[in-house]
Design a protein around this motif. Sequence first.
Motif, PDB file in Angstrom:
ATOM      1  N   GLU A   1     -23.375  23.745  12.175  1.00 24.10           N
ATOM      2  CA  GLU A   1     -23.855  22.375  12.034  1.00 24.10           C
ATOM      3  C   GLU A   1     -24.905  22.032  13.093  1.00 24.10           C
ATOM      4  OE1 GLU A   1     -20.298  19.975  11.892  1.00 24.10           O
ATOM      5  OE2 GLU A   1     -20.150  20.236   9.710  1.00 24.10           O
ATOM      6  N   SER A   2     -24.810  22.649  14.250  1.00 24.06           N
ATOM      7  CA  SER A   2     -25.820  22.453  15.284  1.00 24.06           C
ATOM      8  C   SER A   2     -27.169  23.007  14.819  1.00 24.06           C
ATOM      9  CB  SER A   2     -25.377  23.142  16.577  1.00 24.06           C
ATOM     10  OG  SER A   2     -26.335  22.956  17.578  1.00 24.06           O
ATOM     11  N   LYS A   3     -27.152  24.135  14.115  1.00 24.00           N
ATOM     12  CA  LYS A   3     -28.384  24.687  13.539  1.00 24.00           C
ATOM     13  C   LYS A   3     -28.980  23.723  12.505  1.00 24.00           C
ATOM     14  CE  LYS A   3     -27.029  29.555  13.571  1.00 24.00           C
ATOM     15  NZ  LYS A   3     -26.813  30.689  12.661  1.00 24.00           N
ATOM     16  N   ILE A   4     -28.114  23.089  11.737  1.00 27.16           N
ATOM     17  CA  ILE A   4     -28.571  22.109  10.746  1.00 27.16           C
ATOM     18  C   ILE A   4     -29.224  20.927  11.451  1.00 27.16           C
ATOM     19  CG2 ILE A   4     -27.820  20.480   8.959  1.00 27.16           C
ATOM     20  CD1 ILE A   4     -25.654  22.583   8.187  1.00 27.16           C
ATOM     21  N   ASP A   5     -28.619  20.483  12.559  1.00 27.28           N
ATOM     22  CA  ASP A   5     -29.204  19.388  13.334  1.00 27.28           C
ATOM     23  C   ASP A   5     -30.588  19.772  13.866  1.00 27.28           C
ATOM     24  OD1 ASP A   5     -26.917  17.885  12.896  1.00 27.28           O
ATOM     25  OD2 ASP A   5     -26.024  18.370  14.846  1.00 27.28           O
ATOM     26  N   ASP A   6     -30.716  21.006  14.364  1.00 22.83           N
ATOM     27  CA  ASP A   6     -32.020  21.480  14.846  1.00 22.83           C
ATOM     28  C   ASP A   6     -33.043  21.484  13.712  1.00 22.83           C
ATOM     29  OD1 ASP A   6     -30.902  21.856  17.355  1.00 22.83           O
ATOM     30  OD2 ASP A   6     -30.651  24.035  17.106  1.00 22.83           O
ATOM     31  N   LEU A   7     -32.608  21.884  12.543  1.00 21.27           N
ATOM     32  CA  LEU A   7     -33.491  21.897  11.381  1.00 21.27           C
ATOM     33  C   LEU A   7     -33.939  20.470  11.035  1.00 21.27           C
ATOM     34  CD1 LEU A   7     -34.629  23.987   9.357  1.00 21.27           C
ATOM     35  CD2 LEU A   7     -32.722  23.411   7.866  1.00 21.27           C
ATOM     36  N   ALA A   8     -33.040  19.518  11.184  1.00 26.33           N
ATOM     37  CA  ALA A   8     -33.385  18.116  10.906  1.00 26.33           C
ATOM     38  C   ALA A   8     -34.459  17.604  11.875  1.00 26.33           C
ATOM     39  CB  ALA A   8     -32.135  17.242  10.984  1.00 26.33           C
ATOM     40  N   LEU A   9     -34.381  18.037  13.117  1.00 26.91           N
ATOM     41  CA  LEU A   9     -35.401  17.629  14.086  1.00 26.91           C
ATOM     42  C   LEU A   9     -36.765  18.205  13.710  1.00 26.91           C
ATOM     43  CD1 LEU A   9     -33.364  18.028  17.399  1.00 26.91           C
ATOM     44  CD2 LEU A   9     -33.997  15.896  16.240  1.00 26.91           C
TER      45      LEU A   9
ATOM     46  N   ASP B   1     -27.883  19.631  -6.009  1.00 30.50           N
ATOM     47  CA  ASP B   1     -27.421  18.441  -6.740  1.00 30.50           C
ATOM     48  C   ASP B   1     -27.342  17.215  -5.828  1.00 30.50           C
ATOM     49  OD1 ASP B   1     -27.238  19.909  -9.086  1.00 30.50           O
ATOM     50  OD2 ASP B   1     -25.058  20.180  -8.949  1.00 30.50           O
ATOM     51  N   ALA B   2     -26.890  17.410  -4.593  1.00 27.44           N
ATOM     52  CA  ALA B   2     -26.801  16.293  -3.642  1.00 27.44           C
ATOM     53  C   ALA B   2     -28.187  15.753  -3.317  1.00 27.44           C
ATOM     54  CB  ALA B   2     -26.081  16.736  -2.366  1.00 27.44           C
TER      55      ALA B   2
ATOM     56  N   ASP C   1     -42.421  22.398   2.355  1.00 32.24           N
ATOM     57  CA  ASP C   1     -42.681  22.051   0.952  1.00 32.24           C
ATOM     58  C   ASP C   1     -41.825  20.871   0.496  1.00 32.24           C
ATOM     59  OD1 ASP C   1     -44.494  24.138   0.834  1.00 32.24           O
ATOM     60  OD2 ASP C   1     -43.132  25.513  -0.197  1.00 32.24           O
ATOM     61  N   ILE C   2     -40.558  20.894   0.845  1.00 33.48           N
ATOM     62  CA  ILE C   2     -39.659  19.804   0.441  1.00 33.48           C
ATOM     63  C   ILE C   2     -40.062  18.503   1.137  1.00 33.48           C
ATOM     64  CG2 ILE C   2     -37.278  18.942   0.535  1.00 33.48           C
ATOM     65  CD1 ILE C   2     -36.343  21.875   0.254  1.00 33.48           C
ATOM     66  N   ILE C   3     -40.353  18.585   2.419  1.00 29.33           N
ATOM     67  CA  ILE C   3     -40.727  17.388   3.181  1.00 29.33           C
ATOM     68  C   ILE C   3     -42.024  16.791   2.648  1.00 29.33           C
ATOM     69  CG2 ILE C   3     -41.431  16.521   5.444  1.00 29.33           C
ATOM     70  CD1 ILE C   3     -38.434  16.986   5.242  1.00 29.33           C
ATOM     71  N   LYS C   4     -42.985  17.629   2.292  1.00 28.17           N
ATOM     72  CA  LYS C   4     -44.248  17.118   1.728  1.00 28.17           C
ATOM     73  C   LYS C   4     -43.976  16.264   0.495  1.00 28.17           C
ATOM     74  CE  LYS C   4     -47.175  21.043   2.647  1.00 28.17           C
ATOM     75  NZ  LYS C   4     -48.005  22.064   2.012  1.00 28.17           N
ATOM     76  N   VAL C   5     -43.124  16.770  -0.376  1.00 30.27           N
ATOM     77  CA  VAL C   5     -42.794  16.039  -1.602  1.00 30.27           C
ATOM     78  C   VAL C   5     -42.182  14.695  -1.253  1.00 30.27           C
ATOM     79  CG1 VAL C   5     -41.287  16.017  -3.633  1.00 30.27           C
ATOM     80  CG2 VAL C   5     -42.539  18.100  -3.041  1.00 30.27           C
ATOM     81  N   ARG C   6     -41.235  14.701  -0.339  1.00 34.29           N
ATOM     82  CA  ARG C   6     -40.540  13.462   0.005  1.00 34.29           C
ATOM     83  C   ARG C   6     -41.434  12.497   0.785  1.00 34.29           C
ATOM     84  NH1 ARG C   6     -35.118  13.897  -1.513  1.00 34.29           N
ATOM     85  NH2 ARG C   6     -34.249  12.550   0.088  1.00 34.29           N
ATOM     86  N   ALA C   7     -42.385  13.013   1.549  1.00 35.51           N
ATOM     87  CA  ALA C   7     -43.325  12.151   2.273  1.00 35.51           C
ATOM     88  C   ALA C   7     -44.270  11.465   1.292  1.00 35.51           C
ATOM     89  CB  ALA C   7     -44.116  12.965   3.290  1.00 35.51           C
ATOM     90  N   ILE C   8     -44.737  12.195   0.311  1.00 36.82           N
ATOM     91  CA  ILE C   8     -45.640  11.628  -0.691  1.00 36.82           C
ATOM     92  C   ILE C   8     -44.925  10.579  -1.531  1.00 36.82           C
ATOM     93  CG2 ILE C   8     -46.911  12.189  -2.815  1.00 36.82           C
ATOM     94  CD1 ILE C   8     -47.659  14.855  -1.436  1.00 36.82           C
ATOM     95  N   GLN C   9     -43.639  10.773  -1.732  1.00 38.03           N
ATOM     96  CA  GLN C   9     -42.855   9.850  -2.554  1.00 38.03           C
ATOM     97  C   GLN C   9     -42.436   8.596  -1.790  1.00 38.03           C
ATOM     98  OE1 GLN C   9     -39.857  12.697  -3.726  1.00 38.03           O
ATOM     99  NE2 GLN C   9     -40.853  13.026  -5.695  1.00 38.03           N
TER     100      GLN C   9
ATOM    101  N   GLU D   1     -32.711  13.087   5.027  1.00 34.37           N
ATOM    102  CA  GLU D   1     -31.278  12.977   4.765  1.00 34.37           C
ATOM    103  C   GLU D   1     -30.713  14.227   4.084  1.00 34.37           C
ATOM    104  OE1 GLU D   1     -28.464   9.891   2.271  1.00 34.37           O
ATOM    105  OE2 GLU D   1     -30.493  10.282   1.520  1.00 34.37           O
ATOM    106  N   PHE D   2     -31.526  14.863   3.244  1.00 32.91           N
ATOM    107  CA  PHE D   2     -31.044  16.016   2.480  1.00 32.91           C
ATOM    108  C   PHE D   2     -30.537  17.140   3.381  1.00 32.91           C
ATOM    109  CE2 PHE D   2     -35.364  17.355   3.306  1.00 32.91           C
ATOM    110  CZ  PHE D   2     -35.292  18.735   3.394  1.00 32.91           C
ATOM    111  N   ILE D   3     -31.065  17.239   4.586  1.00 30.79           N
ATOM    112  CA  ILE D   3     -30.619  18.298   5.496  1.00 30.79           C
ATOM    113  C   ILE D   3     -29.180  18.048   5.918  1.00 30.79           C
ATOM    114  CG2 ILE D   3     -31.009  19.338   7.769  1.00 30.79           C
ATOM    115  CD1 ILE D   3     -34.023  18.768   7.209  1.00 30.79           C
ATOM    116  N   PHE D   4     -28.878  16.808   6.226  1.00 26.73           N
ATOM    117  CA  PHE D   4     -27.519  16.470   6.651  1.00 26.73           C
ATOM    118  C   PHE D   4     -26.517  16.577   5.504  1.00 26.73           C
ATOM    119  CE2 PHE D   4     -30.271  14.188   9.681  1.00 26.73           C
ATOM    120  CZ  PHE D   4     -29.874  14.851  10.833  1.00 26.73           C
TER     121      PHE D   4
END
Length: 184
Positions: free
Chosen positions: A124-132, A22-23, A77-85, A94-97
Motif C-alpha cells: 500500500e505504501s507503493k500505491i501511495d508513492d504512485l499516487a504522488l 470496474d472500480a 495515459d490514464i491521467i491524461k484522459v482524466r485531466a482532459i475530462q 482517486e483510481f489509484i487508491f
Amino acid sequence: MNMTLKDLLEKRRSAISTKWFDAIIDTYPADDSGFLKKQKDRFTNPVGHTFTRGVESILEALIGGEDMNDSIPFLNDIIKVRAIQNFAPSKAIEFIFLLKKVVREELEKEIRQNQINDELLGFESKIDDLALIAFDIYAKCRDQLSELKTDELKRMTFSLLKKANLMSEIPAQEFEHKDLNFNI
C-alpha cells in the motif's frame, strides 16, 4: 503453507485487475460507465482500452516490485484522459487508491490467514508513492491544457482584431500555437 502477498497477488492478478478496472469505470456517470465496460474495441472505446492496458501494466509493476518509472507511461495515459475530462485533482487520481480497497476485499481472508499485514502495508505504501507521481502528472497536464487554451484565445483574439482591421502590424508568429504535447 503460508503464501506471501506477492504470491497471492500473482495468483489473483486477473481478478484484481478486472475489479480495479470496474472500480475506475464506476467513477464515471452511469451512461458513460456502461459504454466503457461493455465496448471492448480499442478504436470504438479508446478510453476503456487505455484504462485496461494501464491497469494491467501498473499492477504488474507493483506486484513485480519494479521501479515505478516503468509504469509511468501507462499511468501517464490514464491521467491524461482524466485531466482532459476535467476531473477535480482528487477525483482524477482517486483510481489509484481504489486499488487498495480492491486488494483488501479480494484477499481479505488470505491476508488474515497468512498474517501478511506488514507486507500489505508495504504494498500500500507503493500505491501511495504512485499516487504522488500521478498527482504531479495531473498538475503538468492541467498546466499544459491551460497553456493551450490561453494560446487558442490569443489566436482567436488576434484573428478577430485583424478581421476588424484593428491590428495589422503585429506578426502572426507571436500568436502561433506552441508545440505543446503531453510528454512528461
